[in-house]
Design an enzyme around this catalytic site. Structure first.
Site, PDB file in Angstrom:
ATOM      1  N   GLU A  87      -4.405  -0.862  -5.701  1.00 33.05           N
ATOM      2  CA  GLU A  87      -4.715   0.233  -4.776  1.00 33.05           C
ATOM      3  C   GLU A  87      -4.733   1.571  -5.514  1.00 33.05           C
ATOM      4  OE1 GLU A  87      -2.465   1.145  -0.728  1.00 33.05           O
ATOM      5  OE2 GLU A  87      -1.290   1.722  -2.492  1.00 33.05           O
ATOM      6  N   ASP A 314      -0.981   1.365   6.299  1.00 33.87           N
ATOM      7  CA  ASP A 314      -2.362   1.014   5.972  1.00 33.87           C
ATOM      8  C   ASP A 314      -3.332   1.705   6.916  1.00 33.87           C
ATOM      9  OD1 ASP A 314      -1.531  -0.632   3.920  1.00 33.87           O
ATOM     10  OD2 ASP A 314      -2.649  -2.388   4.593  1.00 33.87           O
TER      11      ASP A 314
END
Length: 449
Positions: A87, A314
């Site tokens: 990420e 998220d």
């Protein structure tokens, strides 16, 4: 005198109305980008200085998350979790190519390729989603959003710098694109992306980043995680980038993936609040995550509401991702503009300076162990990460509230909370992305002529 004052007031109202009118065409078509800060009255010199300041906070400041290794490599670390993640590494590469920071980009790519990317075996081409900062892998499995960003960042690097400066960026992107196509493998014990999620699958399995039936991105490309998706992984315009410049022979397929992704977002987002669950079935319904021992009741003994799947960390990315798709493509503009105002209206109803960072999808507050902890704390906060992404959504909006979200981001200080909690990594990266969006500096990078 009175007439001139009235005229000046009318001109000011006209300027404000223009600033609050979203564009109807995307940058793929126009090559143009809005600087919403300037449209809302900020000075260009102040915007430039602020963007540089926020960039430096992430890469060079006392709370930086970027670290260089010898003369050739570097990594982005989730400081509070003591690791490097695909990420953050792929986000770092995207930021670097947007700012023209070739050295940072190349360092992050070399580290990713050396320590994270599988060079052979069942997972060839995929990336181990978490490594210690010395490169030792914490897990072998991939988290699909990392590959999504790696591919797009590499294509942009190819477009910006060419492929003959030491790294063939396009070839690297094409290699990943080839490897993420469905392939058969036999899982080894505990080879799934997230051990503990359901029984271990046995026998031949299929591995794929994009679910072949729905054409939606998986949560993880194998094991239990390929049975569902994460709304924050959906950035349809990235597929359009692949269709235009990957040259992998799959342009029609990638354009169809973009269409399917937009349709999915319609289904997974609550129409009244604009909120979504962290994980969803491919049909857009909330994913019912596995229950673990000790999670059957709330702290007061009442039946426990299933809280593994609320709007939280998220999910913060969804407003910003939809904004990106709107800015670049605008293929779903009418719905996206409505979405932007819906989620801002909900957060505004909670208090633009106090809304918290986790909600149930219906807008009610989670409780007890339903609140997902971070950094050793289980607490609802007014987190700058969500402040940032909800402000970025102002690009979608025409209501006056949007300026309050932009002002709130501009004024927000990225510093530790009173109890000591501080997230330099996730909050810091989302903050930087939001400033890039709102200043017109998150762009489609086309091939250099």
């Amino acid at each position: 005198m009175k007439k001139s004052i009235i005229l000046a007031s009318l001109m000011m109202l006209a300027v404000q109305a223009t600033a609050l009118t979203p564009w109807k065409k995307g940058a793929f078509e126009t090559g143009l980008y809005r600087n919403l800060f300037v449209e809302m009255g900020y000075q260009q010199t102040d915007v430039d200085a602020k963007l540089k300041e926020v960039f430096n906070d992430v890469f060079y400041g006392p709370n930086k998350v970027y670290f260089e290794v010898d003369d050739t490599m570097g990594y982005v670390s989730d400081i509070k979790n003591h690791d490097a993640r695909t990420e953050g590494m792929s986000y770092g590469m995207m930021i670097a190519v947007q700012f023209g920071e070739k050295d940072i980009f190349d360092r992050l790519w070399r580290w990713s390729k050396k320590y994270m990317q599988h060079q052979d075996g069942n997972r060839k081409g995929y990336f181990a989603w978490s490594c210690k900062t010395d490169g030792t892998r914490n897990a072998e499995g991939a988290a699909s959003d990392g590959e999504l960003y790696y591919i797009t960042a590499l294509i942009f690097a190819s477009n910006r710098w060419g492929n003959d400066t030491g790294i063939n960026y396009k070839a690297e992107a094409q290699h990943i694109l080839d490897c993420i196509q469905p392939k058969e493998y036999t899982p080894e014990p505990r080879q799934g992306g997230f051990p503990g999620f359901g029984p271990q699958q046995t026998g031949p399995q299929k591995m794929y980043l994009i679910d072949p039936e729905t054409q939606l991105i998986t949560f993880t490309p194998d094991g239990f995680g390929q049975r569902f998706t994460d709304p924050s992984y959906h950035i349809p315009a990235f597929y359009e980038v692949w269709a235009k410049w990957a040259d992998d022979g799959r342009s029609d397929y990638w354009n169809e993936c973009a269409k399917k992704s937009r349709e999915f977002l319609h289904k997974c987002i609550n129409e009244k609040t604009g909120l979504n669950a962290d994980n969803c079935q491919y049909d857009g319904t909330e994913m019912q995550m596995p229950r673990f021992p000790g999670m059957a009741q709330n702290q007061n003994g009442a039946p426990r509401r299933f809280g593994n799947n609320n709007f939280r960390y998220d999910s913060w990315r969804v407003p910003m991702n939809i904004t990106l798709d709107y800015e670049w493509s605008c293929a779903d503009g009418e719905w996206q503009r409505h979405y932007g105002e819906t989620i801002q209206n909900f957060l505004y109803s909670q208090g633009v300076d106090i809304f918290v960072d986790q909600y149930r999808v219906d807008g009610s507050l989670p409780e007890g162990d339903e609140i997902l902890p971070a950094g050793g704390f289980r607490k609802l906060r007014h987190s700058i990460g969500l402040v940032a992404t909800s402000a970025a959504a102002s690009m979608l909006c025409s209501h006056n509230k949007s300026k309050e979200f932009v002002d709130a981001l501009w004024k927000a200080k990225h510093e530790p909370f009173e109890d000591g909690y501080f997230d330099a990594y996730y909050d810091g990266l989302l903050r930087l992305f939001a400033f890039m969006h709102l200043s017109g500096n998150y762009r489609v990078i086309t091939p250099q002529k």
